[in-house]
Every structure is written in structure tokens, then in C-alpha cells.
Design an enzyme around this catalytic site. Structure first.
Site, PDB file in Angstrom:
ATOM      1  CG  HIS A  85      -2.852   0.196  -7.691  1.00  0.00           C
ATOM      2  ND1 HIS A  85      -3.315   0.887  -6.598  1.00  0.00           N
ATOM      3  CD2 HIS A  85      -2.949  -1.125  -7.360  1.00  0.00           C
ATOM      4  CE1 HIS A  85      -3.681   0.029  -5.645  1.00  0.00           C
ATOM      5  NE2 HIS A  85      -3.462  -1.192  -6.087  1.00  0.00           N
TER       6      HIS A  85
ATOM      7  CD  GLU B  18      -2.564   4.117  -6.151  1.00  0.00           C
ATOM      8  OE1 GLU B  18      -1.562   3.477  -5.800  1.00  0.00           O
ATOM      9  OE2 GLU B  18      -3.646   3.553  -6.466  1.00  0.00           O
TER      10      GLU B  18
ATOM     11  NE  ARG C 283      -3.850  -0.650   0.228  1.00  0.00           N
ATOM     12  CZ  ARG C 283      -4.762  -0.639  -0.751  1.00  0.00           C
ATOM     13  NH1 ARG C 283      -4.577  -1.386  -1.831  1.00  0.00           N
ATOM     14  NH2 ARG C 283      -5.823   0.126  -0.662  1.00  0.00           N
TER      15      ARG C 283
END
Length: 298
Positions: A260, A241, A212
Site C-alpha cells: 500500500h 492489511e 482497493r
């Protein structure tokens, strides 16, 4: 995904699965089972009939921040995410050993120069997080001859690693690590976990974050990259993000950001894991195998 779920549940005594868009009013009456990235706000109100929320993601910090009502079962999707993320990590480690980024830079500059490679086998990778995803990473590294040492809260040993240490003992190996891989969930205990005290212990390791984003102090990572404690970084996740064009992360030296993409969840992963949880409950299990313990955050 909704159609696949309804078809799969037909004949299994399955619950009615509702799919919500925007912010509709919550149905009343029968217990509600909901699947998604976060629960609709209508289901977070007092008196909601929500009994089970299945997260379509492996990370559930956003669900917990939303304030899931007490007593609601929370499960999550893992699917083949561990396999995908392990392949991602291994690919970047091997590409670094084969100097792929340097070869690409040479080609852009139209330069011919033989570049020596290094063997991955026999080198040390320290993997923070030894759960389902971390274990797949450790196994993939081990198959390729890389010595993988896991770091977990309990230090409980795992067949996926050569050894598993608690965080207070990890300093014993960090200075010898060629790679440090972050597969931690985001909890109160892991926020900003990779800060100056830890990163200063590295001795030219490459840092790979597939956990994370908020587990990393980005200013500390910047200092470690400039100071040489971190050789290079691959960041699949960030605290915010998507990163804005003027975000400082784009200016980090020797760093690749992969947006991601390491373990994108597929609909079949969600369906498979939700049905697995449903079968666990039908079989009399007190907790499905993919149930989340909110106090731990995973």
C-alpha cells in the site's frame, strides 16, 4: 497537520477543527468538523454535533462501514495522490518492458545474458476506474505512447483516455490488453469485481491493482496466474492489511506486493483538500468538489 490547519483557517472564517485521539467524549454545543481516517466512535452516536467529516484518505469505504450519521457532509482527500499513483503504475509498466525483474534475478544468480526489451509505446492498457486517480494514470500512459482505454460505470468519455467503455463492453478489448490496471473504489458493485469471469478474458496481460484490495477475488487471480491468462501481477493493496506472513498472497507466482505504498497521503494533501472544500462552501457551493456520495461509495 493540526497546526497547519489552524494557521491556514485563521482569518478565513473557518470552523474550529478538533483532533481526536483514542476514544474521547465528543464536545457538546458548537457544530463539529472532524478530520481523520475514520470518525471517533463518540461522534457516531445519536445526537452527535458532527456536521462534516473530512477523510484523510481517498478511499472512504471504512468511513461508510463505520456508520456515518445521515446528513453529515463527507469529503475526501485526493491531493497529489493521483500523480503519485500514476507514476507508480508507469514505473512498473516500464520496468517490465525493460525486464528489470529479470535483470535483478540474473544478478542474484551471477549470470550474464542479454535480455531483449519491448517498447511500451503502441501497446494497450485497460484502466478500470476513470475518476481523479484513473484519469491521472490514463494521462501518464498516453504521454508515453501507451494506448489507454478506460472502463467506467457510465462510459462517459474523458480526455485522459483514447476511449472509455462500460464494463459490459470491456470484453471487446481485454483479450488484446498488455496491462489491466485496477483503480476502482470499493463499493457494493465492485466487491470481488475481478473474478473468474473477467480474468478468464485476459490473454497474458499483467494485472496491476492500485484500487482497493477487496475488489479482487484472490483465488481467481491465483487461478489466472497459474493458467497464463495473467502474465504477472503487482498488488499495492490487499483486502486484509497488513498481510500475515502465512497469507496465501505471498505465494502467488510472478507477483509483487508493494504494501500500500503507491499513493501515500501527505499532511499537505489533507490540508490542501480540506481547505479547498471549505472555500467551496464559503463560495456558496451546494457540495464541495471532493464531496462523497454515500450511495455510490465514492
Amino acid at each position: 497537520m493540526e497546526g497547519a490547519l489552524k494557521k491556514a483557517l485563521a482569518g478565513r472564517g473557518g470552523p474550529a477543527v478538533h483532533r481526536y485521539c483514542s476514544q474521547p467524549a465528543a464536545p457538546t454545543g458548537q457544530p463539529i468538523v472532524c478530520i481523520g481516517s475514520t470518525p471517533p466512535p463518540a461522534l457516531l452516536q445519536d445526537g452527535s454535533s458532527l456536521v462534516w467529516f473530512h477523510s484523510s484518505n481517498a478511499g472512504v469505504d471504512a468511513v461508510l462501514r463505520a456508520g456515518l450519521p445521515s446528513g453529515v457532509l463527507l469529503t475526501r482527500t485526493v491531493g497529489r495522490m493521483g500523480e503519485r499513483i500514476a507514476q507508480f503504475v508507469l514505473g512498473w509498466l516500464l520496468s517490465e518492458c525493460q525486464r528489470v525483474p529479470d535483470h535483478l534475478a540474473q544478478q542474484r544468480g551471477r549470470r550474464w545474458q542479454r535480455l531483449p526489451s519491448e517498447l511500451a509505446a503502441g501497446q494497450l492498457a485497460v484502466v478500470y476506474g476513470t475518476g481523479a486517480i484513473g484519469a491521472r494514470i490514463g494521462h501518464a500512459l498516453g504521454v508515453n505512447g501507451i494506448r489507454a482505454v478506460g472502463v467506467s460505470r457510465t462510459g462517459r468519455q474523458s480526455d485522459a483516455f483514447d476511449d472509455v467503455l462500460t464494463p459490459d463492453r470491456a470484453g471487446e478489448v481485454l483479450a488484446r490488453a498488455r496491462w489491466v490496471i485496477n483503480a476502482l473504489p470499493l463499493t457494493a458493485a465492485t466487491a470481488q469485481f475481478f473474478g473468474d469471469p473477467l480474468l478468464r478474458k485476459l490473454n497474458g496481460a499483467t494485472f496491476v491493482n492500485v484500487g482497493r484490495g477487496a475488489t479482487v477475488d484472490m483465488a481467481a487471480l491465483d487461478r489466472a496466474l497459474h493458467g497464463g491468462q495473467v502474465r504477472a501481477a503487482v498488488l499495492d493493496v490487499l483486502a486484509e492489511e497488513p498481510a500475515a506472513p502465512d497469507d496465501a498472497c505471498w505465494s502467488l507466482p510472478r507477483t509483487t506486493i508493494t504494501s500500500h505504498s503507491a499513493g501515500i497521503t501527505h499532511d499537505e494533501d489533507v490540508v490542501h483538500d480540506f481547505l479547498g472544500c471549505w472555500e467551496d462552501l464559503r463560495g456558496g457551493a451546494a457540495r464541495p468538489s471532493l464531496a462523497v456520495r454515500p450511495a455510490r461509495g465514492y
